[in-house]
Every structure is written in C-alpha cells, then in structure tokens.
Motif scaffolding. Sequence first.
Motif, PDB file in Angstrom:
ATOM      1  N   TYR A  29      63.968  32.574  75.137  1.00 39.15           N
ATOM      2  CA  TYR A  29      65.060  31.271  74.869  1.00 39.15           C
ATOM      3  C   TYR A  29      66.246  30.949  73.392  1.00 39.15           C
ATOM      4  O   TYR A  29      66.062  30.379  73.192  1.00 39.15           O
ATOM      5  CB  TYR A  29      64.167  30.108  74.391  1.00 39.15           C
ATOM      6  CG  TYR A  29      62.609  30.002  76.084  1.00 39.15           C
ATOM      7  CD1 TYR A  29      63.614  29.125  76.864  1.00 39.15           C
ATOM      8  CD2 TYR A  29      61.194  30.172  75.459  1.00 39.15           C
ATOM      9  CE1 TYR A  29      62.621  28.721  78.236  1.00 39.15           C
ATOM     10  CE2 TYR A  29      60.570  30.018  76.722  1.00 39.15           C
ATOM     11  CZ  TYR A  29      61.460  28.836  77.730  1.00 39.15           C
ATOM     12  OH  TYR A  29      60.522  28.637  78.966  1.00 39.15           O
ATOM     13  N   LYS A  32      68.804  28.775  74.567  1.00 37.26           N
ATOM     14  CA  LYS A  32      68.551  27.694  74.216  1.00 37.26           C
ATOM     15  C   LYS A  32      68.132  27.120  72.891  1.00 37.26           C
ATOM     16  O   LYS A  32      67.939  28.076  72.071  1.00 37.26           O
ATOM     17  CB  LYS A  32      66.777  27.748  75.365  1.00 37.26           C
ATOM     18  CG  LYS A  32      67.260  28.155  76.543  1.00 37.26           C
ATOM     19  CD  LYS A  32      68.380  27.079  77.415  1.00 37.26           C
ATOM     20  CE  LYS A  32      67.812  28.136  78.855  1.00 37.26           C
ATOM     21  NZ  LYS A  32      68.817  27.685  79.605  1.00 37.26           N
ATOM     22  N   ASP A  35      64.310  22.465  72.182  1.00 36.76           N
ATOM     23  CA  ASP A  35      64.303  20.731  72.379  1.00 36.76           C
ATOM     24  C   ASP A  35      64.379  21.607  74.156  1.00 36.76           C
ATOM     25  O   ASP A  35      62.969  21.544  74.467  1.00 36.76           O
ATOM     26  CB  ASP A  35      65.048  20.022  72.234  1.00 36.76           C
ATOM     27  CG  ASP A  35      64.448  19.312  70.679  1.00 36.76           C
ATOM     28  OD1 ASP A  35      63.333  19.464  70.732  1.00 36.76           O
ATOM     29  OD2 ASP A  35      65.183  18.664  70.489  1.00 36.76           O
ATOM     30  N   GLU A  36      65.163  22.247  73.801  1.00 34.30           N
ATOM     31  CA  GLU A  36      65.675  23.137  75.737  1.00 34.30           C
ATOM     32  C   GLU A  36      63.858  23.620  75.590  1.00 34.30           C
ATOM     33  O   GLU A  36      63.569  23.655  77.389  1.00 34.30           O
ATOM     34  CB  GLU A  36      66.427  23.460  75.436  1.00 34.30           C
ATOM     35  CG  GLU A  36      68.068  22.608  74.960  1.00 34.30           C
ATOM     36  CD  GLU A  36      69.169  23.302  75.283  1.00 34.30           C
ATOM     37  OE1 GLU A  36      69.865  22.505  76.850  1.00 34.30           O
ATOM     38  OE2 GLU A  36      68.849  24.211  74.901  1.00 34.30           O
ATOM     39  N   ALA A  37      63.645  24.576  75.145  1.00 28.98           N
ATOM     40  CA  ALA A  37      62.965  25.952  75.421  1.00 28.98           C
ATOM     41  C   ALA A  37      61.618  24.573  75.629  1.00 28.98           C
ATOM     42  O   ALA A  37      60.676  25.668  76.431  1.00 28.98           O
ATOM     43  CB  ALA A  37      62.661  26.211  74.388  1.00 28.98           C
ATOM     44  N   THR A  39      60.849  21.291  76.358  1.00 26.69           N
ATOM     45  CA  THR A  39      60.607  21.118  77.794  1.00 26.69           C
ATOM     46  C   THR A  39      60.368  21.791  78.301  1.00 26.69           C
ATOM     47  O   THR A  39      59.958  21.986  79.235  1.00 26.69           O
ATOM     48  CB  THR A  39      61.955  20.264  78.303  1.00 26.69           C
ATOM     49  OG1 THR A  39      62.663  19.180  76.691  1.00 26.69           O
ATOM     50  CG2 THR A  39      61.730  19.273  79.096  1.00 26.69           C
ATOM     51  N   ASP A  40      61.814  22.986  78.551  1.00 28.39           N
ATOM     52  CA  ASP A  40      61.148  23.940  79.921  1.00 28.39           C
ATOM     53  C   ASP A  40      60.048  24.322  79.649  1.00 28.39           C
ATOM     54  O   ASP A  40      58.887  24.783  81.007  1.00 28.39           O
ATOM     55  CB  ASP A  40      62.157  24.652  79.900  1.00 28.39           C
ATOM     56  CG  ASP A  40      62.306  26.118  81.007  1.00 28.39           C
ATOM     57  OD1 ASP A  40      62.222  25.949  82.663  1.00 28.39           O
ATOM     58  OD2 ASP A  40      61.865  27.197  80.800  1.00 28.39           O
ATOM     59  N   ARG A  41      59.055  24.884  79.089  1.00 28.77           N
ATOM     60  CA  ARG A  41      58.000  25.387  78.815  1.00 28.77           C
ATOM     61  C   ARG A  41      57.257  24.677  79.567  1.00 28.77           C
ATOM     62  O   ARG A  41      55.557  24.947  79.910  1.00 28.77           O
ATOM     63  CB  ARG A  41      57.317  26.645  77.479  1.00 28.77           C
ATOM     64  CG  ARG A  41      56.409  27.310  77.415  1.00 28.77           C
ATOM     65  CD  ARG A  41      56.314  28.246  78.785  1.00 28.77           C
ATOM     66  NE  ARG A  41      54.608  29.282  78.970  1.00 28.77           N
ATOM     67  CZ  ARG A  41      54.953  29.972  79.950  1.00 28.77           C
ATOM     68  NH1 ARG A  41      56.079  30.047  80.708  1.00 28.77           N
ATOM     69  NH2 ARG A  41      53.916  30.032  80.500  1.00 28.77           N
ATOM     70  N   LYS A  42      56.705  23.484  78.812  1.00 28.23           N
ATOM     71  CA  LYS A  42      56.016  22.212  78.988  1.00 28.23           C
ATOM     72  C   LYS A  42      55.775  22.267  79.902  1.00 28.23           C
ATOM     73  O   LYS A  42      54.843  21.836  81.417  1.00 28.23           O
ATOM     74  CB  LYS A  42      56.577  21.107  78.392  1.00 28.23           C
ATOM     75  CG  LYS A  42      55.725  21.217  76.371  1.00 28.23           C
ATOM     76  CD  LYS A  42      55.920  20.427  75.949  1.00 28.23           C
ATOM     77  CE  LYS A  42      55.322  20.549  74.559  1.00 28.23           C
ATOM     78  NZ  LYS A  42      55.440  19.339  73.252  1.00 28.23           N
ATOM     79  N   ALA A  43      56.925  21.999  80.724  1.00 30.61           N
ATOM     80  CA  ALA A  43      56.307  21.565  82.396  1.00 30.61           C
ATOM     81  C   ALA A  43      56.770  23.025  83.502  1.00 30.61           C
ATOM     82  O   ALA A  43      55.780  22.818  83.701  1.00 30.61           O
ATOM     83  CB  ALA A  43      57.986  21.521  83.023  1.00 30.61           C
ATOM     84  N   SER A  44      56.986  24.188  83.080  1.00 33.56           N
ATOM     85  CA  SER A  44      55.994  25.021  83.489  1.00 33.56           C
ATOM     86  C   SER A  44      54.453  25.381  83.164  1.00 33.56           C
ATOM     87  O   SER A  44      53.947  25.376  84.364  1.00 33.56           O
ATOM     88  CB  SER A  44      56.893  26.468  82.998  1.00 33.56           C
ATOM     89  OG  SER A  44      58.108  26.492  83.260  1.00 33.56           O
TER      90      SER A  44
END
Length: 58
Positions: A29, A32, A35-37, A39-44
């Motif tokens: 990341y 990134k 916040d972007e990192a 958001t992305d990882r929590k979604a994964s």
Amino acid sequence: MTKEEANEFVETMKEIGDEWTVEQALDAYSDKSLDEALTDRKASVGILGDIMSTILNR
C-alpha cells in the motif's frame, strides 16, 4: 503511506486478527493513503470471512 502510517495500519489490522508487518504494508500500500489501505484491506477481510462462513455452514 508513510512508515508511521504503516505502523498504524499494522496495529489496526492486528485488532481484527489480520497480522501484517510494516514491510508488508508498505509493499502492498505504499502508493495509497492510510484510509484507502484500511478500507481496501477491511473489505478483503470481510469477503474472506463471508467465504469461510459459507464453507463452514454447508
């Protein structure tokens, strides 16, 4: 993402059981924002949890 932000990322993800090193966070990341990192990882992690739940509840 700065090294300080990577440390925060590691600590935040550890709280939900997703173990990372600072080096891994920066590798994945570095381009990134924190916040972007997150958001992305929590979604994964959420998607992985859904998959595991589906498999276990067959």
